[in-house]
Scaffold this motif. Structure first.
Motif, PDB file in Angstrom:
ATOM      1  N   THR A  49       0.841  -1.196   0.000  1.00 40.33           N
ATOM      2  CA  THR A  49       0.000   0.000   0.000  1.00 40.33           C
ATOM      3  C   THR A  49       0.878   1.250   0.000  1.00 40.33           C
ATOM      4  OG1 THR A  49      -1.751  -1.144   1.189  1.00 40.33           O
ATOM      5  CG2 THR A  49      -1.749   1.257   1.313  1.00 40.33           C
ATOM      6  N   HIS A  50       0.478   2.236  -0.779  1.00 40.42           N
ATOM      7  CA  HIS A  50       1.221   3.493  -0.837  1.00 40.42           C
ATOM      8  C   HIS A  50       0.250   4.666  -0.714  1.00 40.42           C
ATOM      9  CE1 HIS A  50       4.945   1.533  -1.996  1.00 40.42           C
ATOM     10  NE2 HIS A  50       4.357   0.945  -3.034  1.00 40.42           N
ATOM     11  N   THR A  51       0.812   5.852  -0.549  1.00 39.98           N
ATOM     12  CA  THR A  51       0.016   7.077  -0.591  1.00 39.98           C
ATOM     13  C   THR A  51       0.746   8.098  -1.451  1.00 39.98           C
ATOM     14  OG1 THR A  51       1.026   8.368   1.212  1.00 39.98           O
ATOM     15  CG2 THR A  51      -0.584   6.670   1.850  1.00 39.98           C
ATOM     16  N   VAL A  52      -0.004   9.069  -1.942  1.00 41.31           N
ATOM     17  CA  VAL A  52       0.592  10.238  -2.586  1.00 41.31           C
ATOM     18  C   VAL A  52       0.176  11.415  -1.710  1.00 41.31           C
ATOM     19  CG1 VAL A  52       0.556  11.741  -4.621  1.00 41.31           C
ATOM     20  CG2 VAL A  52       0.575   9.260  -4.904  1.00 41.31           C
ATOM     21  N   THR A  53       1.127  11.892  -0.931  1.00 39.12           N
ATOM     22  CA  THR A  53       0.819  12.874   0.101  1.00 39.12           C
ATOM     23  C   THR A  53       1.709  14.097  -0.033  1.00 39.12           C
ATOM     24  OG1 THR A  53       0.240  11.056   1.586  1.00 39.12           O
ATOM     25  CG2 THR A  53       0.595  13.227   2.582  1.00 39.12           C
ATOM     26  N   SER A  54       1.093  15.226  -0.270  1.00 37.42           N
ATOM     27  CA  SER A  54       1.823  16.482  -0.377  1.00 37.42           C
ATOM     28  C   SER A  54       2.480  16.814   0.954  1.00 37.42           C
ATOM     29  CB  SER A  54       0.850  17.592  -0.770  1.00 37.42           C
ATOM     30  OG  SER A  54       1.360  18.858  -0.392  1.00 37.42           O
ATOM     31  N   VAL A  55       3.735  17.221   0.922  1.00 35.01           N
ATOM     32  CA  VAL A  55       4.425  17.569   2.165  1.00 35.01           C
ATOM     33  C   VAL A  55       3.892  18.887   2.732  1.00 35.01           C
ATOM     34  CG1 VAL A  55       6.515  16.292   1.541  1.00 35.01           C
ATOM     35  CG2 VAL A  55       6.353  18.719   1.010  1.00 35.01           C
TER      36      VAL A  55
END
Ligand code: CU
Length: 119
Positions: A70-76
């Protein structure tokens, strides 16, 4: 062999990794890696592809996870966040409407880095 030649790139890497938690509004640094235009990000082998994606403001973007993890695309800078993207899943999210360069990571594997360039 001169250690200083190796140390500088390594140091730069550490500094940029450490700067993640800090304010992400800096416009410093030239865009070295050319951003690829498109509307989709593929996650494979614990990496985002393209590493730098150029999109229009407010574009609808697709994230496809080809890994078994599982992954995420998360803006810092909290500009966007897909939340968990299960193995094999495809999710969509909306790009920021404000032009700029947005670094993002996978929250689960924080060594995974990508950049969204809104132009
Ligand atoms: Cu991940």
């Amino acid at each position: 062999m001169r250690p200083s030649k190796l140390l500088l790139p390594l140091l730069t890497l550490i500094i940029s990794a450490g700067a993640l938690g800090a304010c992400g509004s800096s416009k410093a640094g030239s865009p070295s890696a050319a951003a690829v235009s498109g509307t989709s990000i593929t996650i494979k082998n614990f990496a985002f592809s393209p590493a730098s994606l150029s999109v229009s403001p407010g574009a609808r973007l697709t994230v496809h996870n080809e890994d078994a993890a599982t992954h995420t695309v998360t803006s810092v800078s909290n500009a966007f966040n897909t939340g968990n993207v299960a193995p094999g899943a495809t999710v969509t999210f909306t790009a920021p409407t404000t032009p700029g360069t947005y670094a993002y990571i996978c929250m689960i594997h924080q060594f995974m880095h990508g950049t969204l360039v809104v132009t």
